[in-house]
Design an enzyme around this catalytic site. Structure first.
Site, PDB file in Angstrom:
ATOM      1  N   THR A 107       1.032  -1.307   0.046  1.00 23.63           N
ATOM      2  CA  THR A 107       0.115  -0.047   0.040  1.00 23.63           C
ATOM      3  C   THR A 107       0.862   1.117  -0.096  1.00 23.63           C
ATOM      4  O   THR A 107       0.851   2.058  -1.062  1.00 23.63           O
ATOM      5  CB  THR A 107      -1.034   0.072   1.184  1.00 23.63           C
ATOM      6  OG1 THR A 107       0.007  -0.061   2.247  1.00 23.63           O
ATOM      7  CG2 THR A 107      -1.947  -1.213   1.242  1.00 23.63           C
ATOM      8  N   ASP A 108       1.825   1.522   0.959  1.00 25.99           N
ATOM      9  CA  ASP A 108       2.512   2.643   1.063  1.00 25.99           C
ATOM     10  C   ASP A 108       3.453   2.835  -0.023  1.00 25.99           C
ATOM     11  O   ASP A 108       3.785   3.955  -0.348  1.00 25.99           O
ATOM     12  CB  ASP A 108       3.116   2.727   2.510  1.00 25.99           C
ATOM     13  CG  ASP A 108       3.997   1.568   3.020  1.00 25.99           C
ATOM     14  OD1 ASP A 108       3.932   0.793   2.412  1.00 25.99           O
ATOM     15  OD2 ASP A 108       4.304   1.736   4.066  1.00 25.99           O
ATOM     16  N   CYS A 109       3.905   1.534  -0.261  1.00 25.15           N
ATOM     17  CA  CYS A 109       4.993   1.757  -1.548  1.00 25.15           C
ATOM     18  C   CYS A 109       4.408   2.305  -2.659  1.00 25.15           C
ATOM     19  O   CYS A 109       5.034   3.101  -3.610  1.00 25.15           O
ATOM     20  CB  CYS A 109       5.871   0.432  -1.651  1.00 25.15           C
ATOM     21  SG  CYS A 109       6.634  -0.120  -0.027  1.00 25.15           S
TER      22      CYS A 109
END
Ligand code: LAN
Length: 654
Positions: free
Chosen positions: A388-390
């Site tokens: 998600t955050d990548c």
């Protein structure tokens, strides 16, 4: 203090460290349970490294050995672990270290003095079983049949956090087949050493839940004890389904190998999957032969302190995304010119573009996989698991650099990234790491690992949520009404607000700890338009100001994460100081003197060559294990100093 010079020198350093492919390869070691598992595999498969590499491996163990003789869960542990001490002892001996070597003697003394190898945590016992150094009867059954449960069943392993799921998958196969290395004189000697001659007379069933005090971070709950008992009962009935269950496990294992080009999601299942293929004999040979050299190249790293195993195949996408954002912040502050940055950013953009994931894995749902297309991974496209955050950091960079370089990322792929981020949002408004939350948090009560916290379910995190909110805000600016983003952003903001602690801080889960979490929280709230006068922002600011040290820096000790309360570090920390400074700047903090002192500290800390000195590890996972993000010290100071300069030379935002 000359910030401009500091940034120029830092850019020079970053450009020297940048690889041809545009990324920043770096040491991603730290966890100490990984290397011994690989050494065990090398021993069993008769592929021990040559003399030179063996020496480098022993150097690493030697450097990490603690003054009391033990080896900790990670390289900078403040206490010993039975799990990693036992496995490291075995690994060093398998690498040829004689039993009377002073290092081996001290390590074994610590093991015996702290309850003995029978108290090693469950993953330690499991690894010993593969070597024939512990009896399979002495571990809690890992039923392969669970993989036959219908998808709706609450105990279907498909609901687990992908990292736990992918570790327990090969474990179930290896347990189900009781795969064990053939006996030999060295293994017999190790049985004597570890159990002081008592091996033959041990009551193995009674050892199942025995765990050393040192390894008891998550002691068995009553629920887990119940489930364990049930598994012991079910194991006796397993005959009928076992063959089918093992086939199902193998199918999933091979799918994972194929989807990741044999890298596998992480170092643990990479080794365990190879154990599976090795024990499959002739049938598994081709799979093993593909995996073995791949692993060597991807996971082993020769660092300043010896040859070690990394926690992931690499951290390159993640580092590249932050480096890009740090450098572009330098441009906005007028400290770096477009000419200065052109070559570094151009290469970094190519890496970003070439490592976005373009396809879903085949038959994704059948193999418990969420769609992947449009996502960015933590390491590279070859690894293939989007995060998600990548994905969010990747998208932020793609938008920030859009149009600046040739061969731009096609707009449909940017759209796909947005859609993927939206598909991951949890019902509570937050984002987890790899997948939408699948299991109830009650599953955490069944965590059998003993040494790790929170490994069972992928739940929403402040950091992941913050990154996704920030990316969606940028996507809204860029794509206007193509997507309905107001509501997802508002729900993300609400989730983050709910995570604030009474002292105003936010707890981070993937780095140490409150400076990191608070930086992410403030960043998302402000990006989403929350006012600097909002009480949540004010409270977070006073929390951070209250933790600033005399010299202007910040420093949190690594044990903060396991204890879940602030513990002072020993010395100012460049990455943590950068997060705090950047957070305060973004929050519109008015204490100019505090900001100036932090900036001064960061500048003074820089070396002649533009780098910042090596510092205590700040990466963390599952509360207890630290991991080294060696590039953080190279770009976070750049980012924070640039933002600080930018606000001191322009008018503050509302
Ligand atoms: C990582 C590395 C990346 C990291 C971030 C993207 C930085 C974070 O924001 C979300 C969590 C994530 C994806 C993460 C989770 C835990 C990982 C995969 C690791 C720290 C790298 C190694 C670790 C893994 C669990 C190690 C193996 C140990 C087990 C308990 C399975």
């Amino acid at each position: 203090m000359n910030v401009e010079q500091t940034l120029q020198r830092a850019l020079g350093n970053l450009s020297r460290l940048q690889a041809e492919r545009g990324s920043w390869p770096s040491d991603y070691g730290g966890p100490m349970f990984l290397l011994p598992m690989w050494v065990a595999l090398a021993y069993v498969s008769k592929r021990l490294p040559d003399a030179q590499r063996t020496a480098r491996l022993l150097t690493y163990f030697t450097n990490v050995q603690r003054p009391d003789g033990s080896i900790g869960l990670h390289a900078e542990s403040t206490s010993g672990s039975m799990f990693t001490s036992t496995l490291s002892y075995v690994a060093m001996r398998l690498l040829g270290l004689p039993a009377d070597d002073a290092r081996a003697v001290r390590l074994l003394e610590w093991i015996h003095g702290n309850g003995g190898a029978l108290g090693a945590a469950s993953w330690g016992k499991f690894t010993l079983c593969l070597l024939g150094l512990y009896d399979w009867k002495g571990i809690v059954p890992l039923l392969p049949e669970l993989w036959l449960l219908p998808a709706e069943a609450p105990l279907n392993p498909g609901r687990l956090w992908c990292h736990a799921r992918m570790v327990y998958l090969p474990m179930a196969w290896l347990y189900g087949t009781r795969s064990t290395a053939p006996d030999d004189p060295l293994l017999r000697a190790l049985r004597l050493e570890l159990y002081q001659g008592r091996y033959a007379e041990l009551n193995w069933e009674a050892q199942r839940e025995v765990v050393a005090k040192a390894d008891s971070y998550r002691p068995a709950t009553a629920a887990l004890k119940g489930v364990n008992l049930a598994q012991v009962g079910l194991e006796k009935l397993s005959g009928l389904l076992r063959k089918r269950a093992l086939e199902e496990c193998l199918k999933l294992i091979r799918h994972e190998d194929a989807a990741t080009h044999d890298l596998d999601i992480g170092p643990v299942n990479a080794v365990l999957n190879m154990f599976v293929h090795f024990f499959r004999g002739a049938e598994g040979r081709a799979d093993f032969e593909r995996g073995w050299p791949k692993f060597d190249k991807a996971y082993l790293w020769d660092g300043h302190d010896g040859l070690k195993m990394q926690g992931y195949n690499n951290a390159e996408l993640w580092d590249t995304a932050f480096a890009i954002q740090a450098i572009t912040a330098g441009e906005r502050a007028g400290l770096l010119s477009l000419d200065d940055t052109k070559s570094v950013l151009g290469k970094a953009y190519v890496f970003l573009r070439d490592n976005q994931i373009l396809e879903d894995v085949p038959e994704a749902a059948r193999h418990y996989r969420h769609p992947s297309r449009g996502g960015w991974p933590f390491s590279d496209r070859e690894h293939g698991w989007p995060i998600t955050d990548c994905t969010a950091e990747g998208l932020k960079c793609a938008l920030a650099l859009e149009g600046r370089f040739e061969k731009r990322i096609p707009e449909v792929l940017l759209h796909d990234a947005v859609k993927l981020i939206l598909s991951w949002q949890n019902d509570d408004g937050g984002w987890a790491t790899y997948e939408k939350q699948r299991g109830g948090t009650w599953l955490e009560a069944l965590n059998p690992s003993q040494v790790f916290g929170d490994i069972m379910v992928d739940t929403s995190f402040v950091e992941c949520t913050s990154a996704c909110v920030q990316a969606l805000v940028k996507a809204r600016e860029r794509f206007g009404s193509t997507f309905q983003l107001d509501e997802p952003i508002a729900r993300g903001v609400k989730f983050i607000r709910e995570q604030q602690r009474p002292d105003g801080s936010f707890e981070g889960s993937w780095a140490v700890c409150f400076t990191y979490g608070t930086w992410f929280a403030i960043s998302a709230l402000r990006a989403a338009g929350v006012s600097r006068n909002d009480p949540a922002i004010r409270r977070a600011v006073s929390f951070l100001l209250g933790k600033q040290r005399q010299d202007g820096s910040w420093s949190e000790h690594g044990d903060t994460c396991r204890e879940r309360r602030w513990l002072d570090g020993h010395e100012g920390h460049a990455a943590q100081t950068s997060w705090a400074l950047s957070a305060l700047v973004r929050a519109g903090c008015e204490d100019k003197a505090a900001l100036e002192k932090a900036a001064q500290w960061l500048c003074a800390r820089q070396g002649e060559d533009g780098s910042w000195p090596r510092e205590p590890m700040v990466g963390v996972f599952n509360r207890t294990c630290l991991i080294n993000y060696d590039c953080y010290r190279h770009y976070f100071p750049v980012w924070a100093l640039a933002e600080w300069t930018h606000v001191t030379t322009s008018v503050a935002s509302p």
